[in-house]
Every structure is written in C-alpha cells, then in structure tokens.
Write a protein that holds these residues in place. Structure first.
Motif, mmCIF file in Angstrom:
data_model
loop_
_atom_site.group_PDB
_atom_site.id
_atom_site.type_symbol
_atom_site.label_atom_id
_atom_site.label_comp_id
_atom_site.label_asym_id
_atom_site.label_seq_id
_atom_site.Cartn_x
_atom_site.Cartn_y
_atom_site.Cartn_z
ATOM 1 N N ASN A 198 -4.289 2.747 77.697
ATOM 2 C CA ASN A 198 -5.276 2.402 78.712
ATOM 3 C C ASN A 198 -5.410 3.574 79.687
ATOM 4 O O ASN A 198 -4.501 3.838 80.481
ATOM 5 N N ARG A 199 -6.533 4.264 79.614
ATOM 6 C CA ARG A 199 -6.721 5.471 80.414
ATOM 7 C C ARG A 199 -6.985 5.201 81.887
ATOM 8 O O ARG A 199 -7.011 6.139 82.698
ATOM 9 N N ILE A 200 -7.153 3.956 82.267
ATOM 10 C CA ILE A 200 -7.415 3.677 83.678
ATOM 11 C C ILE A 200 -6.206 4.044 84.540
ATOM 12 O O ILE A 200 -6.349 4.355 85.724
ATOM 13 N N ALA A 216 -13.338 4.640 73.197
ATOM 14 C CA ALA A 216 -14.020 3.890 72.147
ATOM 15 C C ALA A 216 -14.309 2.453 72.559
ATOM 16 O O ALA A 216 -15.190 1.809 71.976
ATOM 17 N N VAL A 217 -13.568 1.933 73.549
ATOM 18 C CA VAL A 217 -13.719 0.529 73.916
ATOM 19 C C VAL A 217 -13.448 0.356 75.399
ATOM 20 O O VAL A 217 -12.654 1.094 75.998
ATOM 21 N N ALA A 218 -14.122 -0.617 75.988
ATOM 22 C CA ALA A 218 -13.913 -0.970 77.388
ATOM 23 C C ALA A 218 -13.818 -2.490 77.480
ATOM 24 O O ALA A 218 -14.447 -3.212 76.701
ATOM 25 N N ALA A 219 -13.009 -2.981 78.422
ATOM 26 C CA ALA A 219 -12.812 -4.428 78.519
ATOM 27 C C ALA A 219 -12.483 -4.826 79.949
ATOM 28 O O ALA A 219 -11.899 -4.056 80.709
ATOM 29 N N LEU A 252 -11.911 -12.694 78.586
ATOM 30 C CA LEU A 252 -11.870 -11.320 78.104
ATOM 31 C C LEU A 252 -13.266 -10.921 77.660
ATOM 32 O O LEU A 252 -13.857 -11.569 76.797
ATOM 33 N N ALA A 253 -13.786 -9.860 78.256
ATOM 34 C CA ALA A 253 -15.071 -9.298 77.838
ATOM 35 C C ALA A 253 -14.806 -7.891 77.325
ATOM 36 O O ALA A 253 -14.164 -7.096 78.011
ATOM 37 N N VAL A 275 -9.857 0.842 79.367
ATOM 38 C CA VAL A 275 -10.714 1.859 78.753
ATOM 39 C C VAL A 275 -9.806 2.737 77.904
ATOM 40 O O VAL A 275 -8.814 3.277 78.379
ATOM 41 N N GLY A 276 -10.107 2.838 76.624
ATOM 42 C CA GLY A 276 -9.216 3.612 75.768
ATOM 43 C C GLY A 276 -9.790 3.879 74.400
ATOM 44 O O GLY A 276 -10.914 3.497 74.075
#
Length: 289
Positions: free
Chosen positions: A12-14, A65-68, A135-136, A170-171
């Motif tokens: 998770n890059r956040i 590649a994905v965000a949630a 979860l979105a 975000v990762g």
C-alpha cells in the motif's frame, strides 16, 4: 490483466505518500487514511464534494494498478472516482475511472423477490449496509506509473452528515500467469467465545465476534521468476502483519464483493520446486477489519 483470476495487491503506497486536499475533522484527520488500524477513521468536516476529495502524492514514480476505499460509511447512493496523474501538479492525466457507485451490485437476482425495488440493480438497501464490510475498489485499465492519485467522493445525502473512511489503498497488483489450482478454500474465522453458567444445563452465553473472511489457495504452476520475485517477495515484504488486497474479480459484482477483501497472511509456506521449471506456493489470507 485478466478479468477473472486470483489477484494479490501490495504494498500500500499510501504509507509513504503525502496527503492533501479536502476538509477534515481535527479529531479524526485525513492522515488517519495512512493508519493501518481501520477503526481509526478519517472524517470529513461536511459533505461538500470539495471537503471529501483528497490527493495522494507519491515520493517518486510508482506503479499503481488498483485503488480502494476500505471500511467507509458511504451511502448506497454515493459515487466515487479515482484519477492517476504522471506529475505532482495533476496536469498530465494517465487514467480516469469515471464516477463509480460506492456500493456495487451485491445481491444476486435469485436472492431477491420480483417486487423488491433493487431486483435489477442488486444494490443493498440503506438499512442493510451494516451486514457487509464496506469496500470500494477500481482497477486501472493497465498498471500506470504515476506520481499522484486523486480521490473524489460525492455523497451529499449521507445521513451521518460526514464521510468516514477507515483506510485507503493504492498499490500494484500481481496476477500469476496460471490461475490458482482447483481446491481453493473460502471461509470465515469466527472468534466468538462462549461462557458456560454453573447451572445443571450449563447454559452458554456468547461473546459474539465479527466473522473474518479467509481464503487458502495453491499456486502450482509458477515460473522461477514468479516464485522468487513475487511469492517470496510477498512473504518478505508483508510478513504476517502487512495488508494484501485480495480478489478474484477485477470488476465489482455479487460474486466479486463476497470474495474481495483486505487481508493479511496468517501463515507462510515454503516455495517448493516440484518439477523442472515449475514452482509452487500456498497462500493463506485472513480479512482485516
């Protein structure tokens, strides 16, 4: 990336990023989005779209590649959007999810009656939201190398009067070349404890705990690179505490929502080399709540 395949997303890059934008509560600040404990939520000051948006600026180019949005309080009418930018000034857009429903189709038509107003949409009723872990998520059309991720939320009719988010993800994402072997196991870890009374019937009293989803699967056809640079890297980097976003479906839907969650590894198994040019590894995940 395939539409339907076991997908593991990390890190998770956040956690390494700088957050900005929006208007957030002093006691429940925006920076709580970087706290892995989902009970420590970030809470907006109000429901204005300008208050519920935020930017995640990465310290250097990262593959996203994905965000949630995890454990949120968004209403069933809420929408969200994520955009990826190549530069910190958000002038060079690389991908736009468009406006997405915060709550996708959750119910299959077979679960509903023809007379139900959500028969066609499968979206839960407002009063049913507490039955699900919110979860979105959204996958980019392909992994993007970027510096800034922008989240926007529209939920002006939320009965709580504010937006709350337990965690943002975000990762990058990894899909093995060959899908998990048959025999994948889904279940729940239910930590409910019981106390028995001292009467003759030994009456039981339950201390109810929230069930946590689990999944166990075997990747039996990994290449050497996938085994060493992916499977072992997952063990080394995330250990037993680091979060892993797991799904079998890129696109949200009834089957997808039930089998997509933020989890952690509960055990790590050795990477084996059973055949020439073939490696294998078993992965065990449990949901984080």
């Amino acid at each position: 990336m395939s539409e339907r395949r076991v997908t593991l997303c990390w890190p998770n890059r956040i956690d390494e990023a700088a957050l900005s934008g929006g208007s957030w509560s002093w006691g429940l600040p925006r920076d709580h989005l970087q706290t892995p404990v989902m009970a420590e939520v970030a809470e907006s000051s109000d429901l204005l779209p300008s208050s519920t948006r935020f930017d995640i600026t990465l310290p250097r180019f990262r593959t996203i590649a994905v965000a949630a949005l995890c454990k949120h309080n968004l209403s069933v009418d809420a929408r969200w959007r994520v955009r990826l930018f190549r530069d910190e000034d958000a002038s060079e857009e690389m991908w736009d999810s468009g406006w997405l429903p915060a709550w996708p189709s959750i119910y299959a038509s077979s679960e509903l009656n023809w007379e139900d107003s959500n028969f066609w949409s499968g979206v839960p009723f407002e009063e049913d939201r507490q039955d699900f872990t919110p979860l979105a998520w959204a996958f980019a059309d392909r992994p993007q190398v970027c510096r800034l991720v922008r989240f926007e939320i529209e939920d002006t009719n939320n009965a709580d009067g504010v937006v709350r988010i337990g965690r943002c993800f975000v990762g990058d994402a990894w899909q093995p070349q060959y899908n998990a072997a048959y025999g994948i196991q889904y279940g729940h870890d239910i930590g409910t404890e019981f106390e028995s009374a001292g009467n003759a019937e030994m009456t039981e009293y339950a201390d109810v705990k929230a069930p946590k989803r689990t999944v166990t699967f075997s990747l039996d056809h990994l290449s050497e690179e996938e085994g060493v640079r992916r499977a072992l890297a997952l063990q080394r980097k995330q250990g037993l505490h680091g979060e892993v976003l797991y799904t079998e479906h890129k696109t949200p839907g009834p089957m997808a929502f039930s089998r997509t969650f933020m989890g952690r590894q509960v055990s790590v198994d050795p990477l084996t080399h059973p055949y020439y040019a073939t490696y294998a590894n078993t992965i065990n995940l449990k949901e984080i709540l």
